[in-house]
Design a protein around this motif. Structure first.
Motif, PDB file in Angstrom:
ATOM      1  N   ARG A 188     -24.015 -31.684  13.771  1.00 22.90           N
ATOM      2  CA  ARG A 188     -22.689 -32.239  13.476  1.00 22.90           C
ATOM      3  C   ARG A 188     -22.754 -33.774  13.440  1.00 22.90           C
ATOM      4  O   ARG A 188     -22.114 -34.403  12.604  1.00 22.90           O
ATOM      5  N   ASP A 189     -23.528 -34.374  14.353  1.00 29.73           N
ATOM      6  CA  ASP A 189     -23.631 -35.833  14.433  1.00 29.73           C
ATOM      7  C   ASP A 189     -24.535 -36.431  13.357  1.00 29.73           C
ATOM      8  O   ASP A 189     -24.534 -37.641  13.150  1.00 29.73           O
ATOM      9  N   SER A 190     -25.341 -35.597  12.682  1.00 32.40           N
ATOM     10  CA  SER A 190     -26.241 -36.098  11.640  1.00 32.40           C
ATOM     11  C   SER A 190     -25.432 -36.496  10.408  1.00 32.40           C
ATOM     12  O   SER A 190     -24.239 -36.228  10.326  1.00 32.40           O
ATOM     13  N   ASP A 191     -26.109 -37.104   9.436  1.00 29.92           N
ATOM     14  CA  ASP A 191     -25.407 -37.539   8.217  1.00 29.92           C
ATOM     15  C   ASP A 191     -25.422 -36.478   7.120  1.00 29.92           C
ATOM     16  O   ASP A 191     -25.249 -36.791   5.952  1.00 29.92           O
ATOM     17  N   LEU A 192     -25.616 -35.221   7.490  1.00 31.73           N
ATOM     18  CA  LEU A 192     -25.658 -34.148   6.498  1.00 31.73           C
ATOM     19  C   LEU A 192     -24.284 -33.816   5.926  1.00 31.73           C
ATOM     20  O   LEU A 192     -24.177 -33.292   4.825  1.00 31.73           O
ATOM     21  N   GLY A 193     -23.243 -34.069   6.678  1.00 31.05           N
ATOM     22  CA  GLY A 193     -21.899 -33.801   6.193  1.00 31.05           C
ATOM     23  C   GLY A 193     -21.541 -32.325   6.152  1.00 31.05           C
ATOM     24  O   GLY A 193     -20.764 -31.902   5.320  1.00 31.05           O
ATOM     25  N   VAL A 194     -22.139 -31.531   7.057  1.00 33.74           N
ATOM     26  CA  VAL A 194     -21.793 -30.109   7.132  1.00 33.74           C
ATOM     27  C   VAL A 194     -21.249 -29.807   8.517  1.00 33.74           C
ATOM     28  O   VAL A 194     -21.566 -30.481   9.487  1.00 33.74           O
TER      29      VAL A 194
END
Length: 179
Positions: A77-83
């Motif tokens: 959730r905190d990553s920049d994947l946007g999912v």
């Protein structure tokens, strides 16, 4: 030639970076950059879970230790994947919606930057190798003819690796712009 190995590593690094950029379909490599805080240390996601892609727009993350599913979910959730991950206690599901045209173009810009970083790395290897060759000639370890021949080989090696990076970029660009 020592430089050939370094240039090959720079090429592989560029290809690995390309694989972390999302295209039209989900790939387990997209999560390679995700770090999870587990047991008081940061770990790569692939060290604490299995990632599979059963469908083109779905990734399943199966934690090795089920008690750490919340930590993995938070890291995604905190990553920049946007999912937005969906955690059912056993597996974490990641649904990837289709990319918008604007997002695809943004990803193309990102990938072009990665390609340029790869080209710069290869050119830096060439520059360092040239310095070593010129120093070897100055110290009379090699002749002027050997220096010229080695520089030609080095230029060919550099050109070949930059060309491979450009071809990989072209494939990734095409993959990104596919609808």
């Amino acid at each position: 030639m020592h430089e050939a190995g370094e240039a090959e590593r720079a090429l592989e690094a560029a290809k690995r970076e390309f694989s972390t950029v999302r295209s039209g379909k989900a790939s387990p490599n997209m999560l390679d950059q995700v770090k999870v805080e587990m047991y008081g240390t940061m770990m790569a996601l692939n060290q604490c879970a299995t990632v599979t892609a059963p469908e083109p727009r779905l990734l399943l993350v199966t934690p090795f230790d089920k008690t750490q599913a919340k930590a993995i979910e938070k890291a995604i959730r905190d990553s920049d994947l946007g999912v937005n991950p969906s955690n059912d206690g056993v597996v974490i599901r990641l649904n990837f919606p289709p990319l918008t045209e604007e997002r695809r173009k943004e990803y193309v810009r990102v990938v072009k930057g990665m390609a340029e970083d790869g080209r710069v790395a290869v050119r830096n290897i060439r520059r360092d190798a040239r310095k070593h060759l010129e120093a070897a000639e100055k110290a009379a370890e090699i002749s002027a003819d050997e220096l010229e021949r080695a520089e030609k080989d080095l230029d060919k090696l550099t050109h070949d690796h930059v060309d491979h990076i450009d071809k990989a970029l072209g494939r990734k660009e095409q993959e990104l712009l596919e609808v």
